[in-house]
Design an enzyme around this catalytic site. Sequence first.
Site, short mmCIF file in Angstrom:
data_model
loop_
_atom_site.label_atom_id
_atom_site.label_comp_id
_atom_site.label_asym_id
_atom_site.label_seq_id
_atom_site.Cartn_x
_atom_site.Cartn_y
_atom_site.Cartn_z
N LYS A 22 0.84 -1.21 0.00
CA LYS A 22 0.00 0.00 0.00
C LYS A 22 0.87 1.25 0.00
CE LYS A 22 -1.79 1.92 3.91
NZ LYS A 22 -2.15 3.33 4.11
N ASN A 23 1.90 1.27 0.85
CA ASN A 23 2.70 2.48 1.02
C ASN A 23 3.67 2.74 -0.13
OD1 ASN A 23 1.39 3.10 3.39
ND2 ASN A 23 2.95 2.21 4.72
N ARG A 93 -4.44 10.52 4.32
CA ARG A 93 -3.35 11.50 4.34
C ARG A 93 -2.45 11.40 3.12
NH1 ARG A 93 -2.65 13.88 9.26
NH2 ARG A 93 -0.72 14.68 8.42
N CYS A 117 -5.50 8.74 9.58
CA CYS A 117 -5.46 8.08 10.89
C CYS A 117 -5.31 9.08 12.03
CB CYS A 117 -4.28 7.10 10.96
SG CYS A 117 -4.61 5.51 10.20
N ARG A 122 1.74 14.88 12.39
CA ARG A 122 2.32 14.67 11.07
C ARG A 122 2.20 15.92 10.17
NH1 ARG A 122 1.02 8.48 9.29
NH2 ARG A 122 -1.15 8.94 9.54
N ASP A 306 4.87 0.84 12.18
CA ASP A 306 3.69 0.12 11.68
C ASP A 306 3.62 -1.33 12.17
OD1 ASP A 306 2.65 2.31 10.43
OD2 ASP A 306 3.11 1.67 8.39
N ARG A 398 -8.37 -0.46 4.89
CA ARG A 398 -7.48 0.54 4.28
C ARG A 398 -6.11 -0.06 3.98
NH1 ARG A 398 -6.22 4.89 7.78
NH2 ARG A 398 -4.93 5.44 6.00
#
Length: 419
Positions: A22-23, A93, A117, A122, A306, A398
């Site tokens: 995902k990232n 985000r 989140c 951040r 994470d 997500r």
Amino acid sequence: MDKLQITGGIRLDGEIRISGAKNATLPVLAAALLADGPVTIGNVPHLHDVTTMIELLARMGVTVTVDEKMRIEVDPSTITECFAPYELVKTMRASILVLGPLVARYGRADVSLPGGCAIGARPVNIHVAGLQAMGADIHIEGGYIRARAGRLHGARLVLDTVTVTGTENLMMAAVLADGETVIENAAREPEVVDVANFLIAMGAQIEGAGTDKIVINGVKSLHGTHYDVLPDRIEAGTYLVAGAITGGHVRLKNTRPEHLDAVLAKLTESGAHITTGTDWVDLDMGGRRPRSVDVRTAPYPAFPTDMQAQFAALDTVANGVGTVVETIFENRFMHMLEMRRMGAEIRLEGNTAIIHGVDELTAAPVMATDLRASASLVLAGLVAKGRTDIERIYHIDRGYEAIEEKLAQLGAHIRRVPN
């Protein structure tokens, strides 16, 4: 809204395939805006955040097509507006990642300040300061970042703190800038390297990705390409912890062990027997109860924030006392309170959790509060006595593709039911 129901006490055993990251997928989709022609992206996970990013691109007029294998073709030549509205950005985000590509390629961007989140502030000031140093005129008004620029120019950017999205945004902006850009104190995560490799496949000139100094020589234009996203190391780590917490034996396919060094070291410390190959990891707990481990989060290649919640779940039923220290985000212990409802013995002192392992957790209704916290509740449910109901699982969707199907493949008693 759906919820997950888990009946605990099953030792997991089996093999699963890890999805694309995902990232990495989200910034790669944003980076596709930089191309002159169509870009095809493969190994894309079917996740809510990915759907949101596709919707954001489509809202701008970009042509996006998805085939039955979740390969995504992005054709930015049809773009009609450089606008990322609040109603989409507030849910994710990572939408901020379109800022750099839009300014670099089209000379303008109106991007809402992000939501996402509930795990801390951040701030986006590093993104803004970097783009300003490269010549962009930026104002923040009405909750939007409004950026305008001619062709950006190279600059030396020293980031105040290590930021993954900040590094990616500025790297994406720099590839079309005039001259050389140097990003110091850059994030070193594998996902940053994947975005750099994607940009290089489109014709960008980038050196040093994966180190704390990235050097980009701007080019006039980027061309279309086909690119497969790297496997998700956090998903892989989560399923390995699932194997360890249940005393089971889990084998992962389509993963990159070299991205999991810190996680594999802690799993070995907990008593797991781990073997690896080029693209697989095998964890065998042999029916043993895990030993408590201490973890302290830090930027890659250290222990990932994470994975903090998942190891907290492991420590709740481990032999001994473990400490979890969170140094990245200031509001990331909400899952600890939910695990206490299941009988976990956890004491919180600022950014440190002291966890006394108990013989057994007891099922209870719990609520997911953010993406990785929800994964820790699933792990706790796998070992709790009775049936655990997890509410608000849109957080899980997500970041985890078909989590109940993959865990069921390993033998877990888990199902998704309407609330």
